[in-house]
Enzyme design. Sequence first.
Site, PDB file in Angstrom:
ATOM      1  N   ASN A  78      -3.363 101.571  14.831  1.00 22.15           N
ATOM      2  CA  ASN A  78      -3.904 101.788  15.997  1.00 22.15           C
ATOM      3  C   ASN A  78      -5.207 102.757  15.914  1.00 22.15           C
ATOM      4  OD1 ASN A  78      -1.693 103.229  15.901  1.00 22.15           O
ATOM      5  ND2 ASN A  78      -2.102 103.870  17.868  1.00 22.15           N
ATOM      6  N   TYR A 115       5.481 117.002   3.234  1.00 18.57           N
ATOM      7  CA  TYR A 115       4.652 115.881   3.220  1.00 18.57           C
ATOM      8  C   TYR A 115       4.381 115.413   1.732  1.00 18.57           C
ATOM      9  CZ  TYR A 115       0.045 113.447   3.950  1.00 18.57           C
ATOM     10  OH  TYR A 115      -0.926 112.490   4.091  1.00 18.57           O
TER      11      TYR A 115
END
Length: 241
Positions: A17, A147
């Site tokens: 998105n 991460y």
Amino acid sequence: MSSEAPSPRSVLVTGGNRGIGLAIAKAFLANGDKVAVTYRTAGELPEGILGVQADVTDEASIDAAFKAVEEAHGPVEVLVANAGITKDTLLLRMSEEDFTSVLDTNLTGAFRVVKRASKGMIRLRKGRVVLISSVSGLYGAPGQINYSASKAGLVGLARSLTRELGSRGITANVVAPGFIKTDMTAELPEETQKDYLSRVPAGRFADADEVANVVRWVASDEAAYISGAVIPVDGGLGMGH
Ligand code: NDP
């Protein structure tokens, strides 16, 4: 060679998105494919892109999203696992929750969608899986132990997937972006951005489109013999890693 245009494929991009995911979705749309993206919070999507709600940490929502895409576009032939988060902090300040939540979205989230997509790909006897990793996965970055570990894990995932499903017309590759101009990097302190910039041989940060075009290509027929590869899109930042 056939002169017929290839038939449009069913493409699903997680976290499509905004940011890199949206750029990837637009690149496939421009290619003539049938494109769906997952979103968590509803927003405006460009015309022609189907939005389905899913949280990659929630298997039931992933299954519902796949069902909606399958109904509208047919079984997913190209899966781009792009949804990702950061929770940067130095090791001694990093809580176990900071670590596991990033792993749950970035790595286990990719596992969940890959597993769900593989069912249809095995039946189709073809498929393209592209996992969006990061230069941090192999190069490392202070403050990104969670991460980097999640992004390095994607390499093992793609390579084992290649060995399991490579004989069925399915490829699995990793695209490892460097510093791309999106919301994720806009959050970084100016000093950190300057430090990164000084280390990028290209001398600039990239636009999301520059990642999207590589993803589109590695998912194309032209790249049918590339699998288990890690393709950097980082202006030379991670060279050799
Ligand atoms: P953004 O922060 O701009 O967008 C992240 C996307 O992931 C959003 O669509 C977000 O949805 C979605 N997302 C996050 N968590 C979940 C979840 N649990 N379930 C479903 N969707 C989720 O990031 P970028 O576009 O910059 O990054 C995209 C990918 O590229 C990430 O995997 C990132 O790690 C990687 N990357 C980015 C780099 C960069 O420089 N920007 C460099 C290297 C890698 P929502 O809108 O609902 O929050």
